[in-house]
Design a protein around this motif. Structure first.
Motif, short mmCIF file in Angstrom:
data_model
loop_
_atom_site.label_atom_id
_atom_site.label_comp_id
_atom_site.label_asym_id
_atom_site.label_seq_id
_atom_site.Cartn_x
_atom_site.Cartn_y
_atom_site.Cartn_z
N VAL A 64 24.66 -29.58 -45.41
CA VAL A 64 23.83 -28.99 -44.36
C VAL A 64 22.62 -28.33 -44.99
O VAL A 64 22.59 -28.04 -46.18
N SER A 65 21.61 -28.09 -44.16
CA SER A 65 20.37 -27.50 -44.65
C SER A 65 20.33 -26.00 -44.35
O SER A 65 21.11 -25.49 -43.54
N ILE A 66 19.40 -25.32 -44.99
CA ILE A 66 19.17 -23.90 -44.70
C ILE A 66 18.84 -23.73 -43.23
O ILE A 66 19.31 -22.78 -42.58
N ALA A 67 18.03 -24.64 -42.68
CA ALA A 67 17.65 -24.54 -41.27
C ALA A 67 18.86 -24.64 -40.35
O ALA A 67 18.97 -23.92 -39.35
N ASP A 68 19.81 -25.55 -40.69
CA ASP A 68 21.03 -25.69 -39.87
C ASP A 68 21.82 -24.39 -39.85
O ASP A 68 22.29 -23.95 -38.79
N VAL A 69 21.98 -23.78 -41.02
CA VAL A 69 22.77 -22.56 -41.13
C VAL A 69 22.07 -21.42 -40.40
O VAL A 69 22.70 -20.64 -39.67
N ALA A 70 20.76 -21.32 -40.59
CA ALA A 70 19.99 -20.26 -39.91
C ALA A 70 20.12 -20.38 -38.39
O ALA A 70 20.36 -19.38 -37.69
N GLU A 71 20.00 -21.60 -37.89
CA GLU A 71 20.10 -21.80 -36.44
C GLU A 71 21.48 -21.40 -35.92
O GLU A 71 21.59 -20.78 -34.85
N SER A 72 22.53 -21.73 -36.66
CA SER A 72 23.88 -21.40 -36.20
C SER A 72 24.12 -19.90 -36.15
O SER A 72 24.95 -19.43 -35.37
N LEU A 73 23.38 -19.15 -36.97
CA LEU A 73 23.54 -17.69 -37.03
C LEU A 73 22.54 -16.95 -36.15
O LEU A 73 22.63 -15.73 -36.02
#
Length: 203
Positions: free
Chosen positions: A37-46
């Motif tokens: 997963v990307s940084i953007a994916d993780v940021a969006e989930s949080l």
């Protein structure tokens, strides 16, 4: 202190908590997607911006490595259950290799721990110090009395290196067509098994 905006309305109280939540989110996303997963994916989930994640993890590589480390205990526990009660070193190692090959392909963050990359499984990483330490931890969980089969600390380390190099070959070239699990077990018992039992047993 962690920034208190975002975080889906429940911001962390400390930087340590923020980092743990970021890693947990990465682990959960990988479990769902079956891929890195990307940084953007993780940021969006949080519910935070990418810069917030970058504050704790400078790259996707660093974050996914942290996810790998956080997940390794769970993998080792599942592996221990899978090989529980197998006292024969050839059978235990055969099952361990088959299980690990399947898990690494299914679970990218384990591949990161073994190979040092998040984009693909790079076989050369399988002989790294990190991978060998992981492998030694893995086989010490087996229900095998290694000493009774002639293995001391040094020979166990060599065995781990040999088995990692065996797995390395399957990552580099799984075969065309790849062996199914039963055929892979037969192959490993015959050839890897011969190497395992070659260790001289104490008299």
């Amino acid at each position: 202190m962690a920034r208190r905006r975002g975080w889906n309305g429940s911001p962390p109280d400390t930087d340590d908590e923020a980092a743990r939540r970021i890693v947990a989110a990465a682990v959960d996303l990988i479990a769902v997607t079956g891929s890195a997963v990307s940084i953007a994916d993780v940021a969006e989930s949080l519910g935070v911006i990418r810069q917030t994640v970058y504050r704790y993890f400078p790259s996707a590589e660093a974050l996914l490595r942290a996810a790998a480390i956080a997940s390794v205990d769970g993998f080792l526990e599942r592996l221990s259950i899978h090989v529980k009660g197998i006292g024969d070193p050839v059978e235990a190692m055969t099952e361990g290799v088959v299980y690990t090959l399947a898990e690494v392909r299914r679970t990218p963050h384990l591949g990161i721990l073994l190979t040092g990359t998040h984009s693909n499984v790079h076989p050369e990483g399988l002989t790294s110090h990190e991978a060998r330490a992981f492998g030694l931890t893995m086989i010490r969980r087996f229900d095998v009395d290694w000493e009774s089969y002639g293995y001391d600390g040094a020979s166990l380390q060599e065995l781990v290196e040999y088995v990692l190099r065996t797995m390395q070959s399957f990552f580099a070239s799984p075969g065309n067509p790849p062996r199914d699990d039963d055929d892979l077990r037969r192959f490993l018992r015959r050839w890897m098994g011969s190497a395992i039992i070659a260790q001289e047993r104490p008299q």
